[in-house]
Design a protein around this motif. Structure first.
Motif, short mmCIF file in Angstrom:
data_model
loop_
_atom_site.label_atom_id
_atom_site.label_comp_id
_atom_site.label_asym_id
_atom_site.label_seq_id
_atom_site.Cartn_x
_atom_site.Cartn_y
_atom_site.Cartn_z
N VAL A 254 0.84 -1.20 0.00
CA VAL A 254 0.00 0.00 0.00
C VAL A 254 0.88 1.25 0.00
O VAL A 254 0.59 2.23 -0.71
CB VAL A 254 -0.96 -0.01 1.21
CG1 VAL A 254 -1.63 1.34 1.41
CG2 VAL A 254 -2.01 -1.08 1.03
N ALA A 255 1.97 1.23 0.76
CA ALA A 255 2.87 2.38 0.80
C ALA A 255 3.48 2.64 -0.57
O ALA A 255 3.56 3.78 -1.03
CB ALA A 255 3.96 2.18 1.84
N VAL A 256 3.91 1.58 -1.25
CA VAL A 256 4.52 1.73 -2.58
C VAL A 256 3.49 2.22 -3.58
O VAL A 256 3.74 3.15 -4.35
CB VAL A 256 5.17 0.42 -3.04
CG1 VAL A 256 5.57 0.48 -4.51
CG2 VAL A 256 6.38 0.10 -2.17
N ALA B 238 -6.66 -1.63 -2.67
CA ALA B 238 -7.37 -0.39 -2.97
C ALA B 238 -8.21 0.06 -1.77
O ALA B 238 -8.28 1.26 -1.48
CB ALA B 238 -8.25 -0.58 -4.20
N GLU B 239 -8.84 -0.89 -1.06
CA GLU B 239 -9.63 -0.52 0.11
C GLU B 239 -8.74 0.07 1.21
O GLU B 239 -9.11 1.06 1.84
CB GLU B 239 -10.37 -1.73 0.66
CG GLU B 239 -11.57 -2.13 -0.16
CD GLU B 239 -12.28 -3.35 0.41
OE1 GLU B 239 -11.77 -3.95 1.39
OE2 GLU B 239 -13.34 -3.70 -0.10
N VAL B 240 -7.58 -0.51 1.41
CA VAL B 240 -6.67 0.02 2.43
C VAL B 240 -6.15 1.39 2.00
O VAL B 240 -6.06 2.31 2.81
CB VAL B 240 -5.51 -0.96 2.70
CG1 VAL B 240 -4.48 -0.35 3.63
CG2 VAL B 240 -6.04 -2.26 3.30
N MET B 241 -5.82 1.54 0.72
CA MET B 241 -5.35 2.83 0.23
C MET B 241 -6.41 3.90 0.38
O MET B 241 -6.11 5.06 0.68
CB MET B 241 -4.94 2.73 -1.25
CG MET B 241 -3.62 2.04 -1.46
SD MET B 241 -3.24 1.79 -3.19
CE MET B 241 -3.21 3.45 -3.81
N GLY B 242 -7.66 3.52 0.19
CA GLY B 242 -8.77 4.47 0.31
C GLY B 242 -9.17 4.74 1.74
O GLY B 242 -10.03 5.59 1.99
N GLY B 243 -8.59 4.02 2.69
CA GLY B 243 -8.90 4.23 4.09
C GLY B 243 -10.18 3.59 4.55
O GLY B 243 -10.67 3.87 5.63
N ARG B 244 -10.73 2.72 3.74
CA ARG B 244 -12.00 2.09 4.10
C ARG B 244 -11.79 0.87 4.97
O ARG B 244 -12.73 0.41 5.61
CB ARG B 244 -12.76 1.71 2.84
CG ARG B 244 -13.12 2.94 2.02
CD ARG B 244 -14.05 2.64 0.94
NE ARG B 244 -15.27 2.11 1.52
CZ ARG B 244 -16.26 1.61 0.80
NH1 ARG B 244 -16.16 1.59 -0.50
NH2 ARG B 244 -17.33 1.14 1.37
N ARG B 245 -10.58 0.34 4.99
CA ARG B 245 -10.31 -0.86 5.75
C ARG B 245 -8.95 -0.71 6.44
O ARG B 245 -7.98 -0.31 5.80
CB ARG B 245 -10.29 -2.05 4.80
CG ARG B 245 -10.26 -3.39 5.47
CD ARG B 245 -10.75 -4.43 4.52
NE ARG B 245 -9.63 -5.32 4.21
CZ ARG B 245 -9.70 -6.31 3.38
NH1 ARG B 245 -10.82 -6.52 2.71
NH2 ARG B 245 -8.70 -7.09 3.17
N PRO B 246 -8.89 -1.03 7.73
CA PRO B 246 -7.59 -0.90 8.41
C PRO B 246 -6.61 -1.94 7.91
O PRO B 246 -7.00 -3.01 7.43
CB PRO B 246 -7.93 -1.14 9.89
CG PRO B 246 -9.20 -1.90 9.88
CD PRO B 246 -9.94 -1.49 8.62
N GLN B 247 -5.34 -1.61 8.02
CA GLN B 247 -4.30 -2.53 7.57
C GLN B 247 -4.09 -3.62 8.62
O GLN B 247 -3.76 -3.33 9.75
CB GLN B 247 -2.98 -1.80 7.38
CG GLN B 247 -2.96 -0.84 6.25
CD GLN B 247 -1.58 -0.25 6.06
OE1 GLN B 247 -0.61 -0.74 6.57
NE2 GLN B 247 -1.52 0.82 5.31
N PRO B 248 -4.29 -4.88 8.25
CA PRO B 248 -3.95 -5.94 9.19
C PRO B 248 -2.44 -6.08 9.24
O PRO B 248 -1.71 -5.59 8.38
CB PRO B 248 -4.60 -7.19 8.58
CG PRO B 248 -4.78 -6.88 7.15
CD PRO B 248 -4.90 -5.39 7.04
N THR B 249 -1.96 -6.77 10.28
CA THR B 249 -0.52 -6.92 10.42
C THR B 249 0.07 -7.77 9.31
O THR B 249 1.12 -7.47 8.79
CB THR B 249 -0.17 -7.55 11.77
OG1 THR B 249 -0.86 -8.79 11.89
CG2 THR B 249 -0.55 -6.62 12.90
N ARG B 250 -0.61 -8.79 8.91
CA ARG B 250 -0.08 -9.64 7.84
C ARG B 250 -1.26 -10.29 7.12
O ARG B 250 -2.10 -10.93 7.74
CB ARG B 250 0.80 -10.73 8.44
CG ARG B 250 1.46 -11.61 7.44
CD ARG B 250 2.64 -10.90 6.82
NE ARG B 250 3.28 -11.81 5.89
CZ ARG B 250 4.08 -11.43 4.96
NH1 ARG B 250 4.36 -10.17 4.82
NH2 ARG B 250 4.64 -12.28 4.15
#
Length: 177
Positions: free
Chosen positions: A129-131, A156-168
């Protein structure tokens, strides 16, 4: 030796000396009178040294407090030095991470979208997501287009802020043609 302890020992020795001297000079019939005399001598002595003993005790406590304050100031100074060192290391580490992210972004921006999609699909979700977030929108969309649909949707969901980033996240391969 501490002034308070020295004074106390002196008083104790004088009191014992006075009792022994009184006991040796008098007969057993007057023992109660000696006890009264010794007690009154002890009371008089204690009354006489009460104020100097209290002053000595206060002086000792004040000196101890000054020593403890000096130690505390020294410890605080050392902690401030450590804090400055850690801040410097943290700043250096942040600069290194920023440079690494910039290099990684540069590398992925120059890759073909299908090759970048293969790499990003197997990476940790946070890194991917960072890249993708640092790529130009055109390059990021081309890479997401080459990925498996479910993995691309997750990113895309994580990039859009709709879903938190899980650890793995479990990784999936890129879409095959």
């Amino acid at each position: 030796m501490h002034p308070f302890i020295s004074t106390f020992l002196l008083a104790l020795l004088l009191g014992l000396s006075a009792r022994q001297a009184g006991a040796q000079t008098q007969t057993p019939k007057t023992v109660p009178a000696v006890a009264v005399d010794s007690t009154s001598d002890a009371v008089a002595f204690c009354s006489a040294i009460r104020d100097p003993a209290a002053e000595a005790r206060f002086a000792y406590q004040a000196n101890t407090l000054k020593l403890l304050e000096a130690r505390l100031a020294d410890t605080v100074k050392k902690l401030e030095q450590r804090k400055a060192e850690l801040q410097l290391l943290t700043d250096q580490r942040a600069a290194e991470v920023k440079q690494a992210e910039a290099r990684m972004t540069e590398i992925f921006s120059r890759m073909r979208p299908d090759a970048a999609a293969l790499q990003l699909a197997t990476m940790d979700q946070g890194v991917a997501v960072a890249v993708l977030g640092k790529l130009t929108p055109r390059a990021a969309s081309a890479v997401l287009n080459e990925m498996e649909a479910s993995r691309a949707a997750q990113l895309a969901e994580v990039m859009g802020g709709r879903r938190p980033q899980p650890t793995r996240m479990p990784t999936t391969g890129a879409q095959t043609r």
